[in-house]
Design an enzyme around this catalytic site. Structure first.
Site, PDB file in Angstrom:
ATOM      1  N   GLY A  53       0.839  -1.203   0.000  1.00 14.68           N
ATOM      2  CA  GLY A  53       0.000   0.000   0.000  1.00 14.68           C
ATOM      3  C   GLY A  53       0.863   1.237   0.000  1.00 14.68           C
ATOM      4  O   GLY A  53       2.066   1.166   0.283  1.00 14.68           O
ATOM      5  N   CYS A  81       5.211  -6.167   1.351  1.00 13.82           N
ATOM      6  CA  CYS A  81       5.581  -4.748   1.407  1.00 13.82           C
ATOM      7  C   CYS A  81       4.959  -4.077   2.641  1.00 13.82           C
ATOM      8  O   CYS A  81       5.362  -4.368   3.753  1.00 13.82           O
ATOM      9  CB  CYS A  81       5.156  -4.097   0.096  1.00 13.82           C
ATOM     10  SG  CYS A  81       6.117  -2.646  -0.272  1.00 13.82           S
ATOM     11  N   TYR A  82       3.970  -3.229   2.480  1.00 12.43           N
ATOM     12  CA  TYR A  82       3.322  -2.605   3.646  1.00 12.43           C
ATOM     13  C   TYR A  82       2.865  -3.684   4.617  1.00 12.43           C
ATOM     14  O   TYR A  82       3.008  -3.555   5.836  1.00 12.43           O
ATOM     15  CB  TYR A  82       2.124  -1.763   3.189  1.00 12.43           C
ATOM     16  CG  TYR A  82       1.427  -1.045   4.324  1.00 12.43           C
ATOM     17  CD1 TYR A  82       1.850   0.208   4.744  1.00 12.43           C
ATOM     18  CD2 TYR A  82       0.336  -1.638   4.982  1.00 12.43           C
ATOM     19  CE1 TYR A  82       1.218   0.862   5.790  1.00 12.43           C
ATOM     20  CE2 TYR A  82      -0.294  -0.996   6.036  1.00 12.43           C
ATOM     21  CZ  TYR A  82       0.146   0.258   6.435  1.00 12.43           C
ATOM     22  OH  TYR A  82      -0.472   0.905   7.467  1.00 12.43           O
ATOM     23  N   SER A 220     -24.758  -5.100 -25.786  1.00  6.93           N
ATOM     24  CA  SER A 220     -24.134  -4.387 -26.897  1.00  6.93           C
ATOM     25  C   SER A 220     -23.610  -5.367 -27.937  1.00  6.93           C
ATOM     26  O   SER A 220     -23.188  -4.965 -29.005  1.00  6.93           O
ATOM     27  CB  SER A 220     -22.963  -3.569 -26.363  1.00  6.93           C
ATOM     28  OG  SER A 220     -21.963  -4.459 -25.876  1.00  6.93           O
ATOM     29  N   GLY A 221     -23.624  -6.651 -27.593  1.00  4.74           N
ATOM     30  CA  GLY A 221     -22.984  -7.620 -28.475  1.00  4.74           C
ATOM     31  C   GLY A 221     -21.559  -7.897 -28.023  1.00  4.74           C
ATOM     32  O   GLY A 221     -20.930  -8.843 -28.466  1.00  4.74           O
ATOM     33  N   GLY A 222     -21.039  -7.074 -27.129  1.00  2.00           N
ATOM     34  CA  GLY A 222     -19.698  -7.283 -26.580  1.00  2.00           C
ATOM     35  C   GLY A 222     -19.699  -8.465 -25.607  1.00  2.00           C
ATOM     36  O   GLY A 222     -20.756  -8.953 -25.209  1.00  2.00           O
ATOM     37  N   VAL A 223     -18.490  -8.877 -25.242  1.00  2.00           N
ATOM     38  CA  VAL A 223     -18.355 -10.093 -24.441  1.00  2.00           C
ATOM     39  C   VAL A 223     -19.056  -9.962 -23.079  1.00  2.00           C
ATOM     40  O   VAL A 223     -19.859 -10.817 -22.694  1.00  2.00           O
ATOM     41  CB  VAL A 223     -16.855 -10.411 -24.196  1.00  2.00           C
ATOM     42  CG1 VAL A 223     -16.703 -11.690 -23.407  1.00  2.00           C
ATOM     43  CG2 VAL A 223     -16.120 -10.495 -25.501  1.00  2.00           C
ATOM     44  N   ASP A 224     -18.776  -8.875 -22.361  1.00  2.00           N
ATOM     45  CA  ASP A 224     -19.262  -8.774 -20.981  1.00  2.00           C
ATOM     46  C   ASP A 224     -20.787  -8.781 -20.909  1.00  2.00           C
ATOM     47  O   ASP A 224     -21.390  -9.522 -20.135  1.00  2.00           O
ATOM     48  CB  ASP A 224     -18.737  -7.501 -20.305  1.00  2.00           C
ATOM     49  CG  ASP A 224     -17.235  -7.368 -20.434  1.00  2.00           C
ATOM     50  OD1 ASP A 224     -16.591  -8.382 -20.740  1.00  2.00           O
ATOM     51  OD2 ASP A 224     -16.719  -6.259 -20.242  1.00  2.00           O
ATOM     52  N   LYS A 363     -11.328 -10.329 -17.190  1.00  2.00           N
ATOM     53  CA  LYS A 363     -11.812 -10.510 -18.567  1.00  2.00           C
ATOM     54  C   LYS A 363     -11.645 -11.956 -19.063  1.00  2.00           C
ATOM     55  O   LYS A 363     -12.567 -12.527 -19.628  1.00  2.00           O
ATOM     56  CB  LYS A 363     -11.039  -9.562 -19.486  1.00  2.00           C
ATOM     57  CG  LYS A 363     -11.570  -9.491 -20.883  1.00  2.00           C
ATOM     58  CD  LYS A 363     -12.675  -8.484 -20.963  1.00  2.00           C
ATOM     59  CE  LYS A 363     -13.195  -8.307 -22.371  1.00  2.00           C
ATOM     60  NZ  LYS A 363     -14.245  -7.286 -22.413  1.00  2.00           N
TER      61      LYS A 363
END
Ligand code: XMP
Length: 507
Positions: A53, A81-82, A220-224, A363
């Site tokens: 962080g 790290c942090y 929309s026709g998109g993957v998601d 994705k």
């Protein structure tokens, strides 16, 4: 022990935190990100990772966790790290500002083989990003690795509590994945990450959340959004899927989207709004003004056709959900492009009526989920397409004729890529209009027509991109077909610009 425990990644705000989750899943285990405020209630973790962080443990109000609670979980802990500095303090050590701020590569040398560094070479590149350092170790703490300056960069407390000063989750830490794997092997009863199980759990969760309410979603026709709609249909809930055709789609795309959904058995309502969009875009050349018009109009057209909705489902993905280092909080789910500033959504969100079933997925996992839902590979593997559509590939004013040129050229380029098995090798490819007329010769006549630019890029996350060295034959075939068949074009260019400084799209 039953295998249902997850890996709890506690977010202290590092820009790499989501990568930790991703790497754990790559190693086959289910990981979840938790805001540090939720530390008291991590559920039943099988292992805990405290992320890095931007804060310093020496700051007032630095993010903190309750040590007793941490110990009460009784599972292996890895502080990065942090996270390591915090553990060191908790166990009774000290941290101070380092006189050397370390950003970038360092050389890791494990003190002995085995344990966290089992199988890790004697000198391995790791990635640092910190300015504090451990100045005093607690009793019983052992140094298990050092960097090239002899500074401790790996600590161990007891049998299964570790701290590392570097980031194993980034690829610049060459053996980072191995280190994470070694850590996870110390945990018991970890739930495996399998998309089929995840899908089953998602479907149950959707049914539970929705009950007999009606859910609307935009497609929309998109993957998601496609995966989202098919998932909702699979859950058997009452849903409406709305497809706004803004006329800025690729050639024949509207028809294709309708056919695809029909094939998948999902009813969609199409809102034909091309004229409205093109009408409002007429005469507008400024990129921001164009985006603004498209975004606002989209919201209006979408909600006008929805009317009243009990619930809204959105295809928000994990990277959209997670905030970056700038503010160490996890759950401020960002609303997808087009949708911000829309009061209706904010209102629904406040009432817990926004459903985001994909919000824990990356994705590539959404693609995997899509395949497991029976969505065809060619839909699942489509190139990303921007919300404002071809408008961002048409610098200057958007006119029907310019759109036609882009659509025709794009269709040719994509079909040549597909025909040569190059479509799946690139992240995104398209044709853009270069709104400059130049002189050419067509037949016996001089022509004075537009140029088009073909672009094909590879990218991992769209933040950076490189242009693709396509075979000349692909460029030649595309150019020949375009010049021979698309009226209004007499010149074809190939875009050899990396991002940065260019962007992937033209606007
Ligand atoms: P740029 O042009 O910013 O694009 O390098 C990065 C990625 O984002 C897509 N893109 C958009 N997607 N709404 C979207 O949904 C937008 O306004 C938008 N602008 C760019 C672009 O296609 C690329 O994949």
């Amino acid at each position: 022990m039953e295998k249902h425990r997850h890996v709890a990644v506690v977010d202290f705000g590092s820009q790499y935190t989501q990568l930790i989750v991703r790497r754990v899943r790559e190693l086959g285990f289910f990981a979840k990100l938790h805001a540090v405020e939720d530390f008291e209630d991590l559920g039943q973790p099988g292992a805990i990772i405290l992320s890095g962080g931007p804060s310093s443990t020496r700051e007032e109000n630095a993010p903190d966790v309750d040590f007793e609670r941490l110990q009460a979980y009784g599972v292996p802990v890895l502080g990065i790290c942090y996270g390591m500095q915090l553990l060191n303090i908790k166990f009774g050590g000290q941290v101070e500002a380092s006189d050397r701020r370390e950003y970038g590569p360092a050389d890791l040398t494990p003190e002995e083989s085995g344990g966290l560094f089992e199988g890790v070479s004697g000198s391995s590149q790791v990635w640092m990003s910190h300015s504090d350092t451990v100045s005093e170790l607690a009793d019983g703490c052992s140094v298990i690795a050092r960097n090239e300056h002899g500074t401790p960069v790996g600590l161990q407390w007891g049998s299964d509590c570790f701290g590392i000063q570097f980031h194993p989750e980034v690829t610049h830490s060459h053996e980072g994945l191995r280190i994470l794997q070694n850590f996870l092997e110390m945990a018991c009863g970890l739930q495996e990450f399998r998309i089929e199980d995840f899908k089953r759990a998602l479907l149950e969760e959707i049914k539970r959340q929705v009950g007999d309410k009606q859910v609307v979603c935009g497609v929309s026709g998109g993957v998601d959004s496609t995966v989202l709609a098919v998932l909702l249909k699979e859950a058997g809930i009452h849903m409406r899927a709305i497809f706004v055709d803004h006329g800025l789609l690729r050639k024949d795309e509207g028809e294709e989207v309708r056919k695809n959904f029909q094939r998948m058995g999902v009813d969609i309502e199409t809102v034909e709004a091309s004229e409205t969009f093109l009408g409002q875009l007429a005469g507008v050349a400024d990129p921001e003004a164009k985006r603004e018009i498209i975004g606002n109009l989209f919201i209006k057209v979408f909600w006008d056709s929805v009317g009243e909705a009990d619930m809204l489902a959105q295809g928000t993905l994990y990277p959209d959900v997670i905030e970056s280092a700038s503010n160490a909080k996890t759950k401020a789910s960002k609303i997808k492009t087009h949708h911000n500033r829309v009061e209706k959504i904010l209102e629904l969100q406040k009432q817990g009526k926004v459903l985001e079933p994909l919000a824990e997925l990356f994705k590539d996992e959404v693609r995997e989920l899509g395949l497991s839902l029976g969505i065809q590979a060619d839909i699942v593997n489509r190139h990303p397409f921007p919300g404002p559509g071809l408008a961002v590939r048409c610098p200057g004013e958007v006119t029907p004729d310019r759109l036609r040129i882009i659509q025709e050229c794009d269709a040719i380029f994509i079909s040549v890529l597909r025909g040569n098995d190059w479509y799946d090798k690139v992240w995104q490819a398209y044709a853009a209009l270069v709104p400059v007329r130049t002189v050419g010769v067509k037949g016996d006549e001089r022509s004075y027509e537009f140029a088009v630019s073909l672009r094909a890029v590879v990218s991992e996350d769209a933040m950076t991109a490189d242009w693709v060295e396509l075979p000349y034959q692909i460029l030649r075939d595309s150019s020949n077909q375009i010049l021979n068949s698309v009226p209004g074009v007499n010149r074809v260019l190939y875009d050899v610009s990396t991002k940065p400084p260019a962007s992937i799209e033209w606007e």
